[in-house]
Design a protein around this motif. Structure first.
Motif, PDB file in Angstrom:
ATOM      1  N   VAL A  95       0.841  -1.197   0.000  1.00  0.00           N
ATOM      2  CA  VAL A  95       0.000   0.000   0.000  1.00  0.00           C
ATOM      3  C   VAL A  95       0.876   1.246   0.000  1.00  0.00           C
ATOM      4  CG1 VAL A  95      -1.767   1.289   1.275  1.00  0.00           C
ATOM      5  CG2 VAL A  95      -1.801  -1.218   1.306  1.00  0.00           C
ATOM      6  N   ASP A  96       0.527   2.219  -0.828  1.00  0.00           N
ATOM      7  CA  ASP A  96       1.230   3.514  -0.821  1.00  0.00           C
ATOM      8  C   ASP A  96       0.649   4.348   0.311  1.00  0.00           C
ATOM      9  OD1 ASP A  96       2.588   5.838  -1.298  1.00  0.00           O
ATOM     10  OD2 ASP A  96       1.729   6.225  -3.278  1.00  0.00           O
ATOM     11  N   VAL A  97       1.215   4.177   1.506  1.00  0.00           N
ATOM     12  CA  VAL A  97       0.608   4.757   2.708  1.00  0.00           C
ATOM     13  C   VAL A  97       0.679   6.279   2.743  1.00  0.00           C
ATOM     14  CG1 VAL A  97       0.905   2.698   4.123  1.00  0.00           C
ATOM     15  CG2 VAL A  97       2.744   4.389   4.010  1.00  0.00           C
ATOM     16  N   SER A 212      -2.752   8.434  -5.546  1.00  0.00           N
ATOM     17  CA  SER A 212      -2.985   7.398  -6.552  1.00  0.00           C
ATOM     18  C   SER A 212      -3.942   6.364  -5.993  1.00  0.00           C
ATOM     19  CB  SER A 212      -1.662   6.726  -6.951  1.00  0.00           C
ATOM     20  OG  SER A 212      -1.049   6.135  -5.822  1.00  0.00           O
ATOM     21  N   ARG A 213      -4.956   6.071  -6.766  1.00  0.00           N
ATOM     22  CA  ARG A 213      -5.929   5.062  -6.360  1.00  0.00           C
ATOM     23  C   ARG A 213      -5.554   3.746  -7.016  1.00  0.00           C
ATOM     24  NH1 ARG A 213      -9.955   7.711  -7.501  1.00  0.00           N
ATOM     25  NH2 ARG A 213     -10.544   8.454  -5.429  1.00  0.00           N
ATOM     26  N   PRO A 214      -5.267   2.690  -6.230  1.00  0.00           N
ATOM     27  CA  PRO A 214      -4.847   1.420  -6.841  1.00  0.00           C
ATOM     28  C   PRO A 214      -5.934   0.831  -7.724  1.00  0.00           C
ATOM     29  CG  PRO A 214      -5.318   1.157  -4.487  1.00  0.00           C
ATOM     30  CD  PRO A 214      -5.344   2.625  -4.769  1.00  0.00           C
ATOM     31  N   LYS A 215      -5.520   0.287  -8.854  1.00  0.00           N
ATOM     32  CA  LYS A 215      -6.463  -0.306  -9.793  1.00  0.00           C
ATOM     33  C   LYS A 215      -6.371  -1.831  -9.739  1.00  0.00           C
ATOM     34  CE  LYS A 215      -6.225   3.589 -13.014  1.00  0.00           C
ATOM     35  NZ  LYS A 215      -5.904   4.022 -14.389  1.00  0.00           N
TER      36      LYS A 215
END
Length: 337
Positions: A95-97, A212-215
């Motif tokens: 996760v990009d925290v 950024s929203r993870p896809k």
């Protein structure tokens, strides 16, 4: 006059907590919002976001504060927080925290490592980094990580009154768990006093982290033509290491009697075996080690081990990668048996 140190264009001061299920981030967010609203007269909201409601799955908790004359009409997830609280270091891997963090934002991390190591892993260029050994405090006080993190968050959010959180702790635990009131207050106080800070200067004109929203890996745009699945259904590529709550099994091969008691209780196919011969030349399976990719730190194997071959170890970053013994799955790319 507002007591909030910063506000965004909507008048909100926003906090995002990054955690995994089981560490109490959801409850921490509720208690934090409750204390700000009831003790200071602020308006506040809290809600959480998670997938399957189980231990080890990623969790986000969102807290918004604003002045009494401002209405909270925004209930979307917080994408540009002023403060990020990271309850679990292993989240860095999946996760990009710090996604969306303001340039002068503050990141609080539950860790025992030094500032520069954590900063490197987070790819944090500037801002303030706060670290606290919340897990160590929780283990010593026999409580949970969330209360120690709350103490550290109160030190960061100096507009909040620590005594109000002590009141919330009493209110939360007195009825059902009165024996946990004093340990949790001690945990909160230790988190408040033991958190450390280091500020990396913010250059003029610096911008915050892009959100950024993870896809999904296989969504309607990324699925192969025709929706063909080329590999059999499996969980071989799944990484469960982010589920560990700070502890993992340590394997000492010289003490192992290859009884397989550990493998009998392991829910996640972590133990790797190889065929060999015993001293009398008889064929036998020997335990090679642990594939830590699939280990979620339940420690059932430690409880089952009749010798000292398996013991609990507080997780050290990099230990799992260094001591991992990989399972062999020859058909992982697909194809028939």
């Amino acid at each position: 006059m507002s007591i909030l140190p910063k506000k965004n264009e909507l008048g909100f001061f926003e906090i995002r907590l990054e955690s995994i299920g089981g560490l109490g981030a959801n409850l921490a967010g509720k208690m934090l919002a409750e204390a700000g609203v009831l003790s200071l007269g602020l308006k506040g909201s809290n809600f959480s976001s998670y997938g399957s409601e189980k231990k080890g799955s990623p969790v986000k908790s969102f807290i918004r504060f604003c002045d009494p004359d401002v209405e909270i009409r925004d209930h979307s997830p917080i994408e540009q927080p002023h403060i990020v609280g990271v309850f679990h270091e292993a989240l860095y891997r999946t996760v990009d925290v710090v996604s969306g963090l303001n340039a002068d934002g503050i990141v609080l991390v539950n860790t025992t490592r030094d500032f520069d190591e954590v900063r490197k892993d987070l790819r944090l260029e500037y801002g303030t980094l706060a670290i606290v050994d919340a897990l160590g405090i929780a283990v010593e006080e026999k409580t949970k990580v969330n209360t120690a993190m709350l103490g550290a968050l109160y030190r960061i959010c100096d507009f909040l009154d620590p005594e109000s959180m002590r009141d919330v702790i009493r209110k939360t635990f007195t009825k059902k768990y009165p024996h946990l009131v004093e340990p949790n207050i001690r945990t909160f106080d230790r988190g408040y006093h033991e958190v450390q800070f280091k500020t990396y200067s913010v250059p003029e004109g610096a911008v915050g982290k892009a959100f950024s929203r993870p896809k999904p890996l296989l969504g309607y745009e990324t699925q192969e033509l025709g929706g063909v699945i080329t590999a059999q259904a499996n969980s071989i590529l799944k990484d469960l290491s982010g589920s560990r709550q700070g502890f993992m099994p340590e394997f000492k091969q010289e003490k192992c009697i290859n009884c397989a008691a550990c493998d009998n209780v392991c829910p996640d196919f972590c133990f790797v075996w190889e065929e060999g011969e015993d001293k009398k030349g008889r064929k036998q399976m020997f335990l090679k080690g642990i594939d830590y990719q699939y280990c979620k730190g339940c420690l059932k194997c430690v409880e089952a081990c009749p010798t000292d071959a398996l013991s609990d170890l507080r997780e050290i970053l990099g230990y799992a990668d260094e001591h991992r013994v990989k399972q062999n799955f020859p058909y992982v790319a697909g194809g028939s048996y």
